[in-house]
Design a protein around this motif. Sequence first.
Motif, PDB file in Angstrom:
ATOM      1  N   GLN A  79       0.835  -1.196   0.000  1.00  0.00           N
ATOM      2  CA  GLN A  79       0.000   0.000   0.000  1.00  0.00           C
ATOM      3  C   GLN A  79       0.870   1.247   0.000  1.00  0.00           C
ATOM      4  O   GLN A  79       1.916   1.289   0.658  1.00  0.00           O
ATOM      5  N   ARG A  80       0.428   2.236  -0.755  1.00  0.00           N
ATOM      6  CA  ARG A  80       1.131   3.506  -0.814  1.00  0.00           C
ATOM      7  C   ARG A  80       0.170   4.601  -0.407  1.00  0.00           C
ATOM      8  O   ARG A  80      -0.938   4.701  -0.942  1.00  0.00           O
ATOM      9  N   GLN A  81       0.601   5.392   0.535  1.00  0.00           N
ATOM     10  CA  GLN A  81      -0.242   6.441   1.092  1.00  0.00           C
ATOM     11  C   GLN A  81      -0.750   7.348  -0.021  1.00  0.00           C
ATOM     12  O   GLN A  81       0.031   7.914  -0.791  1.00  0.00           O
ATOM     13  N   GLY A  82      -2.073   7.447  -0.110  1.00  0.00           N
ATOM     14  CA  GLY A  82      -2.679   8.338  -1.080  1.00  0.00           C
ATOM     15  C   GLY A  82      -2.704   7.801  -2.490  1.00  0.00           C
ATOM     16  O   GLY A  82      -3.276   8.452  -3.386  1.00  0.00           O
ATOM     17  N   ALA A  83      -2.112   6.632  -2.746  1.00  0.00           N
ATOM     18  CA  ALA A  83      -2.053   6.103  -4.110  1.00  0.00           C
ATOM     19  C   ALA A  83      -2.895   4.856  -4.280  1.00  0.00           C
ATOM     20  O   ALA A  83      -3.466   4.620  -5.344  1.00  0.00           O
ATOM     21  N   GLY A  84      -2.976   4.009  -3.244  1.00  0.00           N
ATOM     22  CA  GLY A  84      -3.773   2.805  -3.346  1.00  0.00           C
ATOM     23  C   GLY A  84      -3.006   1.553  -2.988  1.00  0.00           C
ATOM     24  O   GLY A  84      -1.939   1.602  -2.366  1.00  0.00           O
ATOM     25  N   THR A  85      -3.543   0.419  -3.400  1.00  0.00           N
ATOM     26  CA  THR A  85      -2.966  -0.896  -3.109  1.00  0.00           C
ATOM     27  C   THR A  85      -2.505  -1.528  -4.414  1.00  0.00           C
ATOM     28  O   THR A  85      -3.268  -1.588  -5.386  1.00  0.00           O
ATOM     29  N   PHE A  86      -1.263  -2.024  -4.413  1.00  0.00           N
ATOM     30  CA  PHE A  86      -0.659  -2.526  -5.643  1.00  0.00           C
ATOM     31  C   PHE A  86      -0.138  -3.950  -5.459  1.00  0.00           C
ATOM     32  O   PHE A  86       0.280  -4.342  -4.369  1.00  0.00           O
ATOM     33  N   VAL A  87      -0.156  -4.696  -6.556  1.00  0.00           N
ATOM     34  CA  VAL A  87       0.354  -6.065  -6.563  1.00  0.00           C
ATOM     35  C   VAL A  87       1.877  -6.050  -6.495  1.00  0.00           C
ATOM     36  O   VAL A  87       2.535  -5.250  -7.161  1.00  0.00           O
ATOM     37  N   ASN A  88       2.418  -6.932  -5.659  1.00  0.00           N
ATOM     38  CA  ASN A  88       3.869  -7.032  -5.507  1.00  0.00           C
ATOM     39  C   ASN A  88       4.266  -8.490  -5.746  1.00  0.00           C
ATOM     40  O   ASN A  88       4.460  -9.267  -4.826  1.00  0.00           O
TER      41      ASN A  88
END
Length: 262
Positions: A79-88
């Motif tokens: 998760q990135r603050q203010g950006a959303g949730t991303f696949v890693n």
Amino acid sequence: MSSHPSGADDLDGQALSSDLPLPLYLQLARYLRGQIVSGKFGHRDALPGERELAERFSVSRVTVRKALKELLDEGLLEQRQGAGTFVNRGQNPYVEQRLSTLTGFSEDMGSRGLVAGSVWLNRKVAVATPEEALALGLSPGATVCRLQRLRTANGAAMALELSVLPTRFLPDPSEVKGSLYETLRNRGFTPYRALQRLSAIQLPADQAEQLGVPEGAAALYIERRTMLEDGTPLEFVRSQYRGDSYDFIVELNLAGPASPKR
């Protein structure tokens, strides 16, 4: 990086069921995990937001948040603050196995959308060692089928596995083409339950080289004794699983209050 999730349109809103014993957040985590490891969502793709996921699957945002935390803890999401949730995803698949269900490696990988593979290191019929005879309830001098494989998921090394079975259940090791458990079921010997012991180890040089990790890397050493429904020992397995790519987890439930004595 994708601003819109590549797999969002394929999400099945009917994938969860309140009739199943598994909590909804774990069902959602399992479903999303399958979408990720099967490639429906690529590395660095964005997941839909909590509100969209809650609406799509008809669950609360609390349920969504708990499901995402499961995948965040596994390292499959970030998760990135203010950006959303991303696949890693990284380069290697990451796999978890729940200890409440008895499955073979091939079935376990297939349920996650991964392609299970094997590199045969050795397979032969031999006299059981004293340890194997004790684990399988065999008489001294009894023969066993010994299967030693490097197990892979999507081509990445995951585990070293040595399976030993009495020849009465598997007389010819060349019968095993893919799933050992499928082969056994086709022969009329269905694995029913197992006792498993896990311990943490550091890999010696030869095993580390086979798994593609540095010497001394952390791994899980697992011994498993599998039985038929009547309790007859069927299989004795010793495995080394990569600690950076494989987790075994177990869900614990608080026992309910004892029934009053009558």
